[in-house]
Design a protein around this motif. Structure first.
Motif, PDB file in Angstrom:
ATOM      1  N   TRP A 219      -1.201  11.906  -3.431  1.00  0.00           N
ATOM      2  CA  TRP A 219      -2.062  11.428  -2.349  1.00  0.00           C
ATOM      3  C   TRP A 219      -2.373   9.951  -2.549  1.00  0.00           C
ATOM      4  O   TRP A 219      -2.830   9.546  -3.602  1.00  0.00           O
ATOM      5  CB  TRP A 219      -3.374  12.227  -2.327  1.00  0.00           C
ATOM      6  CG  TRP A 219      -4.151  12.038  -1.055  1.00  0.00           C
ATOM      7  CD1 TRP A 219      -5.075  11.076  -0.800  1.00  0.00           C
ATOM      8  CD2 TRP A 219      -4.063  12.829   0.131  1.00  0.00           C
ATOM      9  NE1 TRP A 219      -5.579  11.217   0.475  1.00  0.00           N
ATOM     10  CE2 TRP A 219      -4.975  12.277   1.070  1.00  0.00           C
ATOM     11  CE3 TRP A 219      -3.300  13.939   0.494  1.00  0.00           C
ATOM     12  CZ2 TRP A 219      -5.152  12.812   2.340  1.00  0.00           C
ATOM     13  CZ3 TRP A 219      -3.473  14.471   1.767  1.00  0.00           C
ATOM     14  CH2 TRP A 219      -4.378  13.914   2.670  1.00  0.00           C
ATOM     15  N   ARG A 220      -2.137   9.172  -1.507  1.00  0.00           N
ATOM     16  CA  ARG A 220      -2.435   7.740  -1.540  1.00  0.00           C
ATOM     17  C   ARG A 220      -3.786   7.507  -0.861  1.00  0.00           C
ATOM     18  O   ARG A 220      -3.956   7.860   0.315  1.00  0.00           O
ATOM     19  CB  ARG A 220      -1.344   6.957  -0.809  1.00  0.00           C
ATOM     20  CG  ARG A 220      -1.535   5.440  -0.792  1.00  0.00           C
ATOM     21  CD  ARG A 220      -0.431   4.796   0.034  1.00  0.00           C
ATOM     22  NE  ARG A 220      -0.619   3.357   0.193  1.00  0.00           N
ATOM     23  CZ  ARG A 220       0.037   2.429  -0.496  1.00  0.00           C
ATOM     24  NH1 ARG A 220       0.916   2.792  -1.415  1.00  0.00           N
ATOM     25  NH2 ARG A 220      -0.171   1.141  -0.278  1.00  0.00           N
ATOM     26  N   GLN A 242      -2.739   7.907  -5.970  1.00  0.00           N
ATOM     27  CA  GLN A 242      -2.254   6.530  -5.992  1.00  0.00           C
ATOM     28  C   GLN A 242      -3.402   5.646  -5.501  1.00  0.00           C
ATOM     29  O   GLN A 242      -3.797   5.688  -4.332  1.00  0.00           O
ATOM     30  CB  GLN A 242      -1.020   6.363  -5.109  1.00  0.00           C
ATOM     31  CG  GLN A 242      -0.300   5.052  -5.346  1.00  0.00           C
ATOM     32  CD  GLN A 242       0.953   4.936  -4.521  1.00  0.00           C
ATOM     33  OE1 GLN A 242       0.958   5.265  -3.340  1.00  0.00           O
ATOM     34  NE2 GLN A 242       2.038   4.459  -5.131  1.00  0.00           N
ATOM     35  N   SER A 273      -0.845   3.457  -9.740  1.00  0.00           N
ATOM     36  CA  SER A 273      -1.225   2.309  -8.929  1.00  0.00           C
ATOM     37  C   SER A 273      -0.392   2.197  -7.661  1.00  0.00           C
ATOM     38  O   SER A 273       0.793   2.536  -7.638  1.00  0.00           O
ATOM     39  CB  SER A 273      -1.065   1.020  -9.742  1.00  0.00           C
ATOM     40  OG  SER A 273      -1.372  -0.112  -8.938  1.00  0.00           O
ATOM     41  N   GLN A 274      -1.036   1.665  -6.610  1.00  0.00           N
ATOM     42  CA  GLN A 274      -0.314   1.353  -5.388  1.00  0.00           C
ATOM     43  C   GLN A 274       0.501   0.066  -5.532  1.00  0.00           C
ATOM     44  O   GLN A 274       1.378  -0.201  -4.709  1.00  0.00           O
ATOM     45  CB  GLN A 274      -1.298   1.211  -4.222  1.00  0.00           C
ATOM     46  CG  GLN A 274      -2.000   2.499  -3.858  1.00  0.00           C
ATOM     47  CD  GLN A 274      -3.006   2.331  -2.733  1.00  0.00           C
ATOM     48  OE1 GLN A 274      -3.035   1.314  -2.065  1.00  0.00           O
ATOM     49  NE2 GLN A 274      -3.844   3.345  -2.529  1.00  0.00           N
ATOM     50  N   ALA A 304       5.835   5.958  -8.749  1.00  0.00           N
ATOM     51  CA  ALA A 304       5.413   7.195  -8.096  1.00  0.00           C
ATOM     52  C   ALA A 304       6.457   8.289  -8.315  1.00  0.00           C
ATOM     53  O   ALA A 304       6.119   9.455  -8.581  1.00  0.00           O
ATOM     54  CB  ALA A 304       5.199   6.952  -6.606  1.00  0.00           C
TER      55      ALA A 304
END
Length: 341
Positions: A219-220, A242, A273-274, A304
């Motif tokens: 899930w972002r 994320q 991390s994004q 990811a």
């Protein structure tokens, strides 16, 4: 001595050609690859072919197909010096990352490649990717494979599979390894950075660990996202979040309450991390302290794709001792840096 390479064709653009009647792309018979790329006969390796019964678009590749690739490699491991996997580009980083965790004690090259344009196109990138991928899959020195890991070769670069992501759907240079150096590069000379290559530190014999769990959700988060959404999701054993920058999230009592509730329900939370480059550092900013407080797991500088496939491989895997959190924080095959950023 000629090295033997097994070509595993799963599908993807690289194996397509244009039907000039309909104008659409269709797969061609890879048994006739030498007619498409006659230069294959100039390489100092013997090539055999194993094809999926039905070529698959990479969006249809998943755990069962990863196991299918692994099975072919396991069955043929003693018969070949290296393996070249032809795969669609969209999910190649997922498949290659998964294989990096599944193939234990690997001492031979497993190289993934594909192309942005079909092999029959005038301007195709398929020819170079294919031929140089074969080169790296057959590269030996002093009777030992130079590459002993799962890698991706694309547009002149050899990259560690579980450090790689696809960042462009348009350019030939479609893959990047932002947190790890390039393993090799093709130019006038074909180079390898031997210091960057992964080597197993144990005497473990080659085997395949087929365990993959699907009880995982990625899930972002985004600015303004109601944290309550996370409690309305189906309960899973691992939630990969994320988050922003080096590990920050909204600073509120609700954030901590929701994350604590998830943990109390038995969900492990992995934080990645994004940002494409860099990684997680709990405590660097105040808004990351909530993750330490609830016992979340740092994903360090994992992509990811690697975080997802590593979690799938480790969750409820009887071949690992200790908890999921303990195992996830271990570097298994060069997929992340040992320390936080």
């Amino acid at each position: 001595m000629k090295r033997k390479v097994l070509l595993i064709y799963t599908g993807g653009t690289i194996g397509m050609e244009k039907d000039y009647v309909s104008g659409s792309l269709k797969p061609f018979n890879f048994e006739h690859i030498a007619k498409k790329i006659p230069e294959i006969n100039l390489l100092e390796c013997e090539v055999a072919i194993s094809s999926f019964p039905e070529p698959l678009d990479s969006s249809d590749m998943g755990p069962e197909e990863w196991k299918q690739i692994a099975t072919i490699i396991e069955e043929e491991y003693t018969h070949y010096d290296g393996f070249l996997v032809l795969h669609g580009t969209d999910t190649m980083a997922y498949s290659a990352s998964a294989l990096s965790f599944m193939l234990k004690g690997l001492r031979k090259p497993v190289i993934f490649t594909g192309s942005q344009l079909p092999i029959g196109d005038l301007r195709t990138d398929a020819r170079e990717n294919f031929l140089t991928g074969l080169y790296y899959a057959s590269l030996y020195e002093h009777d030992e494979a130079v590459v002993q890991e799962v890698a991706i070769y694309f547009e002149y670069k050899l990259l560690r599979a579980n450090r790689t992501l696809k960042y462009s759907a348009e350019y030939f240079d479609a893959y990047s390894s932002p947190n790890y150096e390039i393993l090799g590069q093709s130019g006038v000379h074909l180079n390898v950075d031997k210091e960057a290559l992964f080597r197993n530190s144990t005497d473990e014999l080659f085997r395949v660990d087929y365990h993959l769990s699907s009880d995982i959700l990625f899930w972002r988060i985004f600015p303004g996202m109601p944290m309550d959404y996370l409690l309305k999701l189906p309960q899973v054993k691992v939630l990969i979040l994320q988050v922003f920058g080096s590990g920050t999230i909204f600073h509120s009592a609700k954030s901590e309450k929701v994350l604590r509730t998830l943990r109390e329900q038995g969900t492990d939370i992995v934080v990645v991390s994004q940002c494409v480059s860099g990684g997680i550092s709990f405590g660097k900013y105040e808004n990351s302290n909530v993750f330490s407080a609830v016992g979340a797991i740092s994903g360090h500088d994992l992509t990811a794709e690697a975080a997802i496939t590593k979690a799938m491989h480790l969750l409820d895997n009887p071949n690992y001792k200790g908890s999921f959190a303990e195992n996830f924080q271990q570097v298994l095959c060069g997929e992340m840096s040992a320390e936080e950023f």
